[in-house]
Design an enzyme around this catalytic site. Sequence first.
Site, PDB file in Angstrom:
ATOM      1  N   LEU A 139       0.864  -1.171   0.000  1.00 13.29           N
ATOM      2  CA  LEU A 139       0.000   0.000   0.000  1.00 13.29           C
ATOM      3  C   LEU A 139       0.904   1.225   0.000  1.00 13.29           C
ATOM      4  CD1 LEU A 139      -2.749  -0.840   2.682  1.00 13.29           C
ATOM      5  CD2 LEU A 139      -2.976  -0.925   0.192  1.00 13.29           C
ATOM      6  N   ASP A 140       0.511   2.244  -0.747  1.00  8.62           N
ATOM      7  CA  ASP A 140       1.270   3.479  -0.738  1.00  8.62           C
ATOM      8  C   ASP A 140       1.342   4.026   0.684  1.00  8.62           C
ATOM      9  OD1 ASP A 140       1.417   3.285  -3.490  1.00  8.62           O
ATOM     10  OD2 ASP A 140      -0.281   4.627  -3.842  1.00  8.62           O
ATOM     11  N   LYS A 141       2.373   4.819   0.944  1.00  8.44           N
ATOM     12  CA  LYS A 141       2.564   5.388   2.273  1.00  8.44           C
ATOM     13  C   LYS A 141       1.289   6.048   2.799  1.00  8.44           C
ATOM     14  CE  LYS A 141       4.917   9.228   4.589  1.00  8.44           C
ATOM     15  NZ  LYS A 141       5.812  10.394   4.414  1.00  8.44           N
TER      16      LYS A 141
END
Length: 311
Positions: A139-141
């Site tokens: 998952l993106d930050k």
Amino acid sequence: MMAIREINLEVNEVTDRLDRYLASHLQDLSRSRIQQLISQNCVKVNGQVCTSKKMMVETGDRLCIEIPPAEPLEIGATEIPLDILYEDDCLIIINKPAGLVVHPAPGHSDDTLVNALLAHCENLSGIGGVQRPGIVHRLDKDTSGAIVVAKTDHAHQHLQGQIQAKTARRDYLGIIYGVPKTESGTIDAPIARHPHDRKKMAVVPVEKGGRLAVTHWQIKERLGNYTLIHFQLETGRTHQIRLHSAYIGHPIVGDPVYSSGRSLGVNLPGQALHAWSLTLEHPETGETIQAIAPLPDYFHKLLEVLRRRSN
């Protein structure tokens, strides 16, 4: 110090390749890990070290496999609170908050999800011979929500296979600018690294290096000039939902990379995108697991603001 684990088997089935035979009998090890052990002189056939994964074993052969303890990971463990949606000896599903990086990287050496998992998980069998949690997908930050992590080599291989075979289901909720003209749709647009900005992705034709990327979407709630969308991933490319949403003219609210929309009066830690539901098959039991990650408070607040404005 952990001792070497020794497994002894006697072949009592039909002839087969050494690596295939061991993979079918050692369910907690992936085939690639078994091949690694063979190449490292850790497998004996009838008392003799065998380094050929293609050697054919026959009925009556005696096999001895020595599995060295997993090597410590150079990355350190850090006590970071985790919101655990599901956990057993095989895997763990976390509700990742926005702002938490998954993997250590420059600028984030000891404050990532991997650091937190190393502190939380007492027993990691080792992925590829190293004591580390097996990140199955990312998952993106600044994207929150459900992320599954394997604790064993076998679980890692099995879960990655589900992602690749598209049998694991990943559902997201996101708030976009504008209102689509239809109730639902599919975005089929290949993705590759942006040719001029290495921090961004772009829609790029397959013949120029783009990789297949498919996102299904459906309107969940109209909010004036904004819309709550239910996304389902068919593939899992970097920034896929964020890029695809911008590509059709409806970027995710708060996206610092693919949107330049105005502030809505709600302090967002990143884009209004949340990995809401994760459905998969348990690698050991075969049972279906569905983990629901509750929406974070800021997401609820944004929905309330938009609902008031749209009434």
